[in-house]
Design a protein around this motif. Sequence first.
Motif, PDB file in Angstrom:
ATOM      1  N   LEU A 153      12.723  22.138  18.078  1.00  0.00           N
ATOM      2  CA  LEU A 153      13.456  20.995  17.506  1.00  0.00           C
ATOM      3  C   LEU A 153      14.072  21.376  16.174  1.00  0.00           C
ATOM      4  N   ALA A 169      17.779  14.837  21.375  1.00  0.00           N
ATOM      5  CA  ALA A 169      16.675  15.421  20.601  1.00  0.00           C
ATOM      6  C   ALA A 169      15.671  16.100  21.522  1.00  0.00           C
ATOM      7  N   GLY A 202       2.117  12.109  14.764  1.00  0.00           N
ATOM      8  CA  GLY A 202       1.450  10.814  14.625  1.00  0.00           C
ATOM      9  C   GLY A 202       1.363  10.267  13.218  1.00  0.00           C
ATOM     10  N   ASN A 246       7.400  11.796  15.202  1.00  0.00           N
ATOM     11  CA  ASN A 246       6.271  10.870  15.330  1.00  0.00           C
ATOM     12  C   ASN A 246       5.346  11.266  16.479  1.00  0.00           C
ATOM     13  N   ALA A 247       5.942  11.634  17.594  1.00  0.00           N
ATOM     14  CA  ALA A 247       5.129  11.990  18.762  1.00  0.00           C
ATOM     15  C   ALA A 247       4.367  13.287  18.536  1.00  0.00           C
ATOM     16  N   LEU A 248       4.935  14.168  17.745  1.00  0.00           N
ATOM     17  CA  LEU A 248       4.306  15.474  17.555  1.00  0.00           C
ATOM     18  C   LEU A 248       3.151  15.421  16.557  1.00  0.00           C
ATOM     19  N   LEU A 258       7.665  22.652  21.142  1.00  0.00           N
ATOM     20  CA  LEU A 258       8.643  21.561  21.066  1.00  0.00           C
ATOM     21  C   LEU A 258       9.073  21.342  19.622  1.00  0.00           C
ATOM     22  N   ALA A 313      11.733  10.262  16.406  1.00  0.00           N
ATOM     23  CA  ALA A 313      10.761   9.898  17.446  1.00  0.00           C
ATOM     24  C   ALA A 313       9.918  11.109  17.824  1.00  0.00           C
ATOM     25  N   LEU A 314      10.559  12.263  17.955  1.00  0.00           N
ATOM     26  CA  LEU A 314       9.795  13.463  18.284  1.00  0.00           C
ATOM     27  C   LEU A 314       8.829  13.819  17.156  1.00  0.00           C
ATOM     28  N   GLU A 356       3.221  21.557  22.365  1.00  0.00           N
ATOM     29  CA  GLU A 356       3.569  20.722  21.212  1.00  0.00           C
ATOM     30  C   GLU A 356       4.184  21.542  20.080  1.00  0.00           C
ATOM     31  N   ALA A 365      14.510  19.947  21.642  1.00  0.00           N
ATOM     32  CA  ALA A 365      13.104  20.338  21.519  1.00  0.00           C
ATOM     33  C   ALA A 365      12.637  21.145  22.731  1.00  0.00           C
ATOM     34  N   LEU A 368       1.253  13.460  22.999  1.00  0.00           N
ATOM     35  CA  LEU A 368       2.570  13.047  22.502  1.00  0.00           C
ATOM     36  C   LEU A 368       2.744  11.536  22.642  1.00  0.00           C
ATOM     37  N   THR A 413      18.826  12.770  13.977  1.00  0.00           N
ATOM     38  CA  THR A 413      19.012  11.519  14.719  1.00  0.00           C
ATOM     39  C   THR A 413      17.689  10.763  14.869  1.00  0.00           C
ATOM     40  N   PRO A 414      17.788   9.521  15.329  1.00  0.00           N
ATOM     41  CA  PRO A 414      16.553   8.775  15.622  1.00  0.00           C
ATOM     42  C   PRO A 414      15.696   9.487  16.677  1.00  0.00           C
ATOM     43  N   GLY A 415      16.344  10.311  17.490  1.00  0.00           N
ATOM     44  CA  GLY A 415      15.576  11.075  18.474  1.00  0.00           C
ATOM     45  C   GLY A 415      14.691  12.108  17.809  1.00  0.00           C
ATOM     46  N   ASP A 416      15.207  12.742  16.769  1.00  0.00           N
ATOM     47  CA  ASP A 416      14.393  13.715  16.030  1.00  0.00           C
ATOM     48  C   ASP A 416      13.199  13.020  15.372  1.00  0.00           C
TER      49      ASP A 416
END
Lengths: 348, 348, 348
Positions: free
Chosen positions: B223, A33, B40, B36-38, B219, B33-34, B216, A37, C219, B28-31
């Motif tokens: 993504l 991911a 919040g 969430n990070a992007l 990214l 997580a991103l 941000e 990104a 992030l 995916t779980p990676g997407d």
Amino acid sequence: MSKTDPGHYFEDFRLGQTLHHATPRTVTPGDVALYNALYGPRFALTSSDEFARACGLELAPVDPLLAFHMVFGKTVPDISLNAIANLGYAEGLFLDAVYPGDTLTAVSEVIGLKENSNRKTGVVYVRTTGVNQRGRAVLRYVRWVMVRKRDEAAPIPEQATPTLAPAVAAGDLVLPRGIDFSRYDFALAGAPHAFEDYAVGEKIDHVDGMCVEEAEHQLATRLYQNTAKVHFNQYERAKDPTGRRLVYGGVVISTAKALSFNGLQNAGMILGINAGRHVNPYFAGATVFAWSEVLDKADLGPCGALRLRLVATKDRPCADFPDKDETGAYPGEVILDFDYWAAVPKRG
Amino acid sequence: MSKTDPGHYFEDFRLGQTLHHATPRTVTPGDVALYNALYGPRFALTSSDEFARACGLELAPVDPLLAFHMVFGKTVPDISLNAIANLGYAEGLFLDAVYPGDTLTAVSEVIGLKENSNRKTGVVYVRTTGVNQRGRAVLRYVRWVMVRKRDEAAPIPEQATPTLAPAVAAGDLVLPRGIDFSRYDFALAGAPHAFEDYAVGEKIDHVDGMCVEEAEHQLATRLYQNTAKVHFNQYERAKDPTGRRLVYGGVVISTAKALSFNGLQNAGMILGINAGRHVNPYFAGATVFAWSEVLDKADLGPCGALRLRLVATKDRPCADFPDKDETGAYPGEVILDFDYWAAVPKRG
Amino acid sequence: MSKTDPGHYFEDFRLGQTLHHATPRTVTPGDVALYNALYGPRFALTSSDEFARACGLELAPVDPLLAFHMVFGKTVPDISLNAIANLGYAEGLFLDAVYPGDTLTAVSEVIGLKENSNRKTGVVYVRTTGVNQRGRAVLRYVRWVMVRKRDEAAPIPEQATPTLAPAVAAGDLVLPRGIDFSRYDFALAGAPHAFEDYAVGEKIDHVDGMCVEEAEHQLATRLYQNTAKVHFNQYERAKDPTGRRLVYGGVVISTAKALSFNGLQNAGMILGINAGRHVNPYFAGATVFAWSEVLDKADLGPCGALRLRLVATKDRPCADFPDKDETGAYPGEVILDFDYWAAVPKRG
């Protein structure tokens, strides 16, 4: 003994030396991911588990360049912590697909050492192999770097410059196990262009431009556990004439490769690296453009392979294919000259 | 034929045309997580597998907006590569939850074409459907964009402006399959406010402010495999009067939606998009604020739905609910006016 | 009643009060990838499933600091939304490893309240416990923050200052269940230094420097669902004398901990937090350096534990170990003084 790793200096290397690099790394969907990104690739085979399954794979493999950067990253503390410049790549082969869940380690052999005439530096040639948790080699490549000497007076017992192949022979290319392009969905992949549609000598301007921010290249380079100081230590870099953190060359390769989708939509899967040079430094904030040239074609049976030259520039669109001149000198805007093989499906 | 995709110009579209968009994408779980990070977000249902299971789902679904952005991203190369402006959204419906592991594809139908009087541009209306690996539609929406003509003189054979519903009818909303809010833990979700506690006409200032950096939004947009040049190509954007990369409107929507947690803690699950407009451009570095208004309420049986208007601003706190005036003109600080339905649990 | 959460003011807290914090959070491989990209840690145990399995674990646990930041993040809306300063940590214990797939919730008990003499603020002490989906405590720590009063005149019925241990007793440390360092591969982990090689009083300069960008700390902090306004709201921060968003202290801890790999390659696994103070603010763009001091050693039987003091600076290399003076005053470049226990394998 200091517990801080000072890295190796030129005189610390020995011909034939084997370096087992630290920090095994499990590749995860999170890494994929982030790779997406950071660069925005759109190649279907690495984007979709379903597409990959339709091509005979168990699920979407990670982009070969992600595996490459992770293996490369492991070698940095041992090979290039004290490097002045990363001079080139050659004889790169992707030997097996890497999937999320695989764990990579890396080992390098010193295959060349050549002290420079100023005796302050020398060139180290290593052949690095990335290995998965089943002990299977997944990729192998040669790179050479210019490394500082700790002590100018230190003698270098044995020196040799390896003879490197100008390109990987098509016969040596290895397709990901199980891959089968007979049901390859060109429309879903984004373009109808098959192996047969590319001609040697053809040039493609990839049109799009991509700016890379400081945060982005740092995120990428840390993700690869690449610790080279030039990428992160702004305090130190402020003393450099450029005053800037240098972007890891792998970020440029992946950015340019993602841009190449526009024109090489079905050539996402790198099989080999013939040569590669970061011909000018790239600093964050400039916009990366890219163009490609078809250097060669090879019919691998179940699919074709294109030998492609990927040239990347900074703040310079590529409609006129900016290139080195007849003396081999590159314009200052050219930052990458990368020569690789990619798998391309044949028309059904 | 050039292998570089030039995108469609206005005269390339035909009423009734179906466009199958490229690059299937496994989420995916990676997407997540991103995502969430992007932005919040803190909505419990999409944050915790355990919470989702207690609500009858197999695991935490991805935020409907993440699915929306991914589907939207696929349409960009075919619909809006040559767009001047993304004019609006309507008739959006989330038809099934998307889970990590699902693979999304997208298809669009051209439902409207209207050339502008200057003959240089036209408005294209498309109805886009996101489909998962089981062939099931997961979301559907209409958007319209102003697209350049390649050739001013090109005739447009058939034109029509579609009639779009001013809002999705509550009866058309579809809850994620299996969802059951009877054991919904309001305390764990962060607030006691249930469907019954919201009144039509109620306005909520979401108080918090969020700055978005260039790295941000890039990214995020990569993504989503959204390739629109305005978001990435700083070299080209430097020639624009603003001199700036434009932030993808979806980043503003997701940022504002995440801010709306503060006051709409139990209204995370978007069910429908009634209307949406990016009323002013947003550039990185400004701080996004948001407020909401309850436009309507609907009892869906197992849970309630709120029709909410989400207004976002830049560098302008929302305690006084900055809004369009009686002529429909927006203050320059307002960047988004987004009208949607969200599921809200009823009091036990 | 407003549906927007104003956070607690000092007079809202009560001694003995229990706060169940909102937003349960499933930790995923995506979170781990972001943690790696944000800080660049290279500790083998949290980097490789294979390495972790060779050490008796089922797969690579998440970095204890990632679990800490996620638990900490949950407490912010209830504890420190109106905080002026995060004053310190103590009595931190990591009670069980956290693995991808685990869901974390958090609960805090108010164990101390002390109004300041100006009656405008007070210090709140909380003991926070992070709990996984099996109801098992995975970490516990005390922190204290200075919180504003809403109303200066509000009486504070009961006050008390807790007595906190100066350090976690080695006997209280808990190893991750199943961990077994008997087959620990020092070479693969990056250094031969075992528990026996570290001496109390030893200082280690970690040499490397790491710049943190605005996008990066945002992030990270959003990933932890930490909503403190000072990290994100540039519009508001522009009114502060510094004019800058403040970086979440946890970002500094994780950055410094990742830097500490260079010298503490086998001490990645934090077991306890004895004390911690953010002694000066850190703003994005400065380069973080770090050094460590071995404060104590404890033989835990199956492995050793080092009590380490991790000191981080900004734009100040640490070859001369910049430290507080005899009055306890820190140079302006020192940003963190963090005292923790880490597990370290013994020589085989």
